[in-house]
Design a protein around this motif. Sequence first.
Motif, PDB file in Angstrom:
ATOM      1  N   SER A  97      14.357 -37.693   7.210  1.00 19.02           N
ATOM      2  CA  SER A  97      13.094 -37.381   7.899  1.00 19.02           C
ATOM      3  C   SER A  97      12.665 -38.538   8.802  1.00 19.02           C
ATOM      4  CB  SER A  97      11.998 -37.058   6.884  1.00 19.02           C
ATOM      5  OG  SER A  97      11.749 -38.174   6.059  1.00 19.02           O
TER       6      SER A  97
ATOM      7  N   LEU B 255      14.821 -38.277  11.830  1.00 19.43           N
ATOM      8  CA  LEU B 255      14.387 -37.157  12.658  1.00 19.43           C
ATOM      9  C   LEU B 255      13.168 -37.522  13.499  1.00 19.43           C
ATOM     10  CD1 LEU B 255      14.802 -34.183  13.415  1.00 19.43           C
ATOM     11  CD2 LEU B 255      13.268 -33.597  11.543  1.00 19.43           C
TER      12      LEU B 255
ATOM     13  N   SER C 222      14.279 -39.947  16.120  1.00 17.96           N
ATOM     14  CA  SER C 222      15.084 -39.255  17.124  1.00 17.96           C
ATOM     15  C   SER C 222      14.203 -38.461  18.088  1.00 17.96           C
ATOM     16  CB  SER C 222      16.085 -38.329  16.441  1.00 17.96           C
ATOM     17  OG  SER C 222      16.844 -37.643  17.388  1.00 17.96           O
TER      18      SER C 222
END
Length: 169
Positions: A128, A131, A134
């Motif tokens: 997470s 993510l 990103s």
Amino acid sequence: MHPSILFILLMGLTIIESTVFSIPPLNFFHPQLAIVTIMLIALFRGPSLALILGVLIGLVRDIVYGTFIGMDMFTMGLVGYFSGSTFRLFLRRHLVLVVLTVIAFTAVYNFVTYGISVLFAQKKADISIVLVESIRMMIMNGIVTLFLYVPASKYLPLRTGRTFVEEEL
């Protein structure tokens, strides 16, 4: 531009990326200038030159900044080659398609780097966190692509009258 000049440009962008964008007010806005430029080289010059420059710049980054040799070299070469191959699929290269492709391959770069780090037990980060980071990098690199597209379209194409073709090395 000659490939050696592009290599020097990428080295300068790597230095700027690691020095200017690491001070506290600017460290939140930390674009990946070398990755975006490699993808723009892949757009205008073809995947083969982007692969070679990506591997060389990745090797330099691994030697100077990395924890082990090969991770950035592999991922920058991979992103350069496959983004160039993806750009070849588009008949017209509109700015929207270029930005979306750069955003998608930024995510590919981040997740491949994370996967290699987890595979070789270098990082213990949660997916997470990766993510969220990103998504932030995708937004930053999309904005940087908007600013770099016009200078890249002026200076990167070959001057022989052939545009959007692979360069012979």
